[in-house]
Design a protein around this motif. Structure first.
Motif, mmCIF file in Angstrom:
data_model
loop_
_atom_site.group_PDB
_atom_site.id
_atom_site.type_symbol
_atom_site.label_atom_id
_atom_site.label_comp_id
_atom_site.label_asym_id
_atom_site.label_seq_id
_atom_site.Cartn_x
_atom_site.Cartn_y
_atom_site.Cartn_z
ATOM 1 N N ARG A 128 2.200 6.319 8.101
ATOM 2 C CA ARG A 128 1.823 5.455 9.220
ATOM 3 C C ARG A 128 0.709 4.580 8.719
ATOM 4 O O ARG A 128 -0.182 5.047 7.995
ATOM 5 C CB ARG A 128 1.341 6.276 10.401
ATOM 6 C CG ARG A 128 2.459 6.958 11.120
ATOM 7 C CD ARG A 128 2.037 7.279 12.505
ATOM 8 N NE ARG A 128 3.238 7.538 13.281
ATOM 9 C CZ ARG A 128 3.218 8.050 14.460
ATOM 10 N NH1 ARG A 128 2.079 8.367 15.017
ATOM 11 N NH2 ARG A 128 4.335 8.243 15.109
ATOM 12 N N PHE A 129 0.723 3.330 9.115
ATOM 13 C CA PHE A 129 -0.333 2.405 8.703
ATOM 14 C C PHE A 129 -1.471 2.506 9.709
ATOM 15 O O PHE A 129 -1.277 2.267 10.900
ATOM 16 C CB PHE A 129 0.215 0.973 8.638
ATOM 17 C CG PHE A 129 1.384 0.852 7.705
ATOM 18 C CD1 PHE A 129 1.209 0.943 6.333
ATOM 19 C CD2 PHE A 129 2.669 0.673 8.186
ATOM 20 C CE1 PHE A 129 2.291 0.854 5.452
ATOM 21 C CE2 PHE A 129 3.755 0.570 7.325
ATOM 22 C CZ PHE A 129 3.555 0.665 5.958
ATOM 23 N N THR A 130 -2.655 2.900 9.239
ATOM 24 C CA THR A 130 -3.770 3.133 10.152
ATOM 25 C C THR A 130 -4.887 2.097 10.024
ATOM 26 O O THR A 130 -5.560 1.816 11.000
ATOM 27 C CB THR A 130 -4.370 4.538 9.932
ATOM 28 O OG1 THR A 130 -4.778 4.674 8.573
ATOM 29 C CG2 THR A 130 -3.345 5.618 10.264
ATOM 30 N N LEU A 157 -3.653 5.160 5.281
ATOM 31 C CA LEU A 157 -2.308 5.626 5.602
ATOM 32 C C LEU A 157 -2.430 6.965 6.318
ATOM 33 O O LEU A 157 -3.086 7.877 5.825
ATOM 34 C CB LEU A 157 -1.453 5.806 4.338
ATOM 35 C CG LEU A 157 -1.178 4.567 3.501
ATOM 36 C CD1 LEU A 157 -0.406 4.948 2.242
ATOM 37 C CD2 LEU A 157 -0.423 3.516 4.293
ATOM 38 N N GLY A 158 -1.807 7.079 7.460
ATOM 39 C CA GLY A 158 -1.818 8.338 8.191
ATOM 40 C C GLY A 158 -0.490 9.053 8.007
ATOM 41 O O GLY A 158 0.535 8.429 7.725
ATOM 42 N N VAL A 170 -3.282 11.220 0.481
ATOM 43 C CA VAL A 170 -4.419 10.542 1.098
ATOM 44 C C VAL A 170 -4.636 9.240 0.351
ATOM 45 O O VAL A 170 -4.747 9.233 -0.876
ATOM 46 C CB VAL A 170 -5.696 11.411 1.042
ATOM 47 C CG1 VAL A 170 -6.877 10.655 1.624
ATOM 48 C CG2 VAL A 170 -5.479 12.732 1.776
ATOM 49 N N ALA A 171 -4.658 8.131 1.102
ATOM 50 C CA ALA A 171 -4.928 6.808 0.536
ATOM 51 C C ALA A 171 -6.164 6.266 1.236
ATOM 52 O O ALA A 171 -6.189 6.173 2.466
ATOM 53 C CB ALA A 171 -3.737 5.878 0.755
ATOM 54 N N THR A 176 0.838 -1.203 0.000
ATOM 55 C CA THR A 176 0.000 0.000 0.000
ATOM 56 C C THR A 176 0.873 1.254 0.000
ATOM 57 O O THR A 176 0.631 2.203 -0.742
ATOM 58 C CB THR A 176 -0.932 -0.015 1.223
ATOM 59 O OG1 THR A 176 -1.678 -1.237 1.230
ATOM 60 C CG2 THR A 176 -1.891 1.159 1.191
ATOM 61 N N MET A 177 1.917 1.236 0.813
ATOM 62 C CA MET A 177 2.842 2.369 0.858
ATOM 63 C C MET A 177 3.530 2.567 -0.491
ATOM 64 O O MET A 177 3.684 3.698 -0.965
ATOM 65 C CB MET A 177 3.882 2.138 1.953
ATOM 66 C CG MET A 177 4.860 3.274 2.125
ATOM 67 S SD MET A 177 6.040 2.891 3.437
ATOM 68 C CE MET A 177 7.034 4.374 3.419
#
Length: 147
Positions: free
Chosen positions: A88-90, A136-137, A127-128, A64-65
């Motif tokens: 950051r993974f949220t 993603l934060g 923004v994802a 995802t990143m």
């Protein structure tokens, strides 16, 4: 067919990057697992994902990143222009076992422009979203603008 490259000499604070929508399928997860060596079964096995409390098989966070990073490098036109990038993974991206997969929606905005040693630097807030929720934060990149 790709869209024409933006005129990055005219980039201004507040400009929005063209949004990008991507599909992530189970086949993508298999390819990513092979490339990364991350064969954790939460990324391919529904039973295991459920046993650890997940709603289903999830995409690798680093995939995802990487896709969000591709969104930025596609806009700036040169992966080497990226000076910094972090997230950051949220929330997880749940990938169903079908032909459609999961939809990842990417957008971004130029938050700030600075100049260092004669190089214009754009700070991009990314923004994802999956299922209308941010995954993603604090996702941001700094890129050197050409010219």
């Amino acid at each position: 067919m790709s869209s024409p490259a933006p005129d990055l000499s005219a980039v201004a604070e507040g400009d929005e990057l063209p949004p990008l929508t991507l599909r992530i399928t189970r086949a993508d997860l298999v390819r990513y697992a092979g490339a990364s060596g991350d064969f954790n079964p939460i990324h391919w096995n529904d039973r295991t994902a459920g046993a650890v409390g997940l709603p289903g098989v999830i995409a690798h966070g680093m995939l995802t990143m990487a896709l969000a990073g591709r969104f930025v490098t596609g806009w700036v036109g040169d992966p080497a222009a990226v000076r910094s990038y972090g997230v950051r993974f949220t929330r997880p991206v749940v990938v169903p076992d079908d032909d459609e997969g999961a939809t990842l929606e990417l957008s971004g905005k130029v938050r700030a422009l600075t100049e260092t040693d004669g190089v214009r630097i754009a700070r991009i807030d990314i923004v994802a979203k999956f299922d209308g929720r941010t995954v993603l934060g604090r996702a941001a990149a700094e890129v050197a603008l050409p010219g």
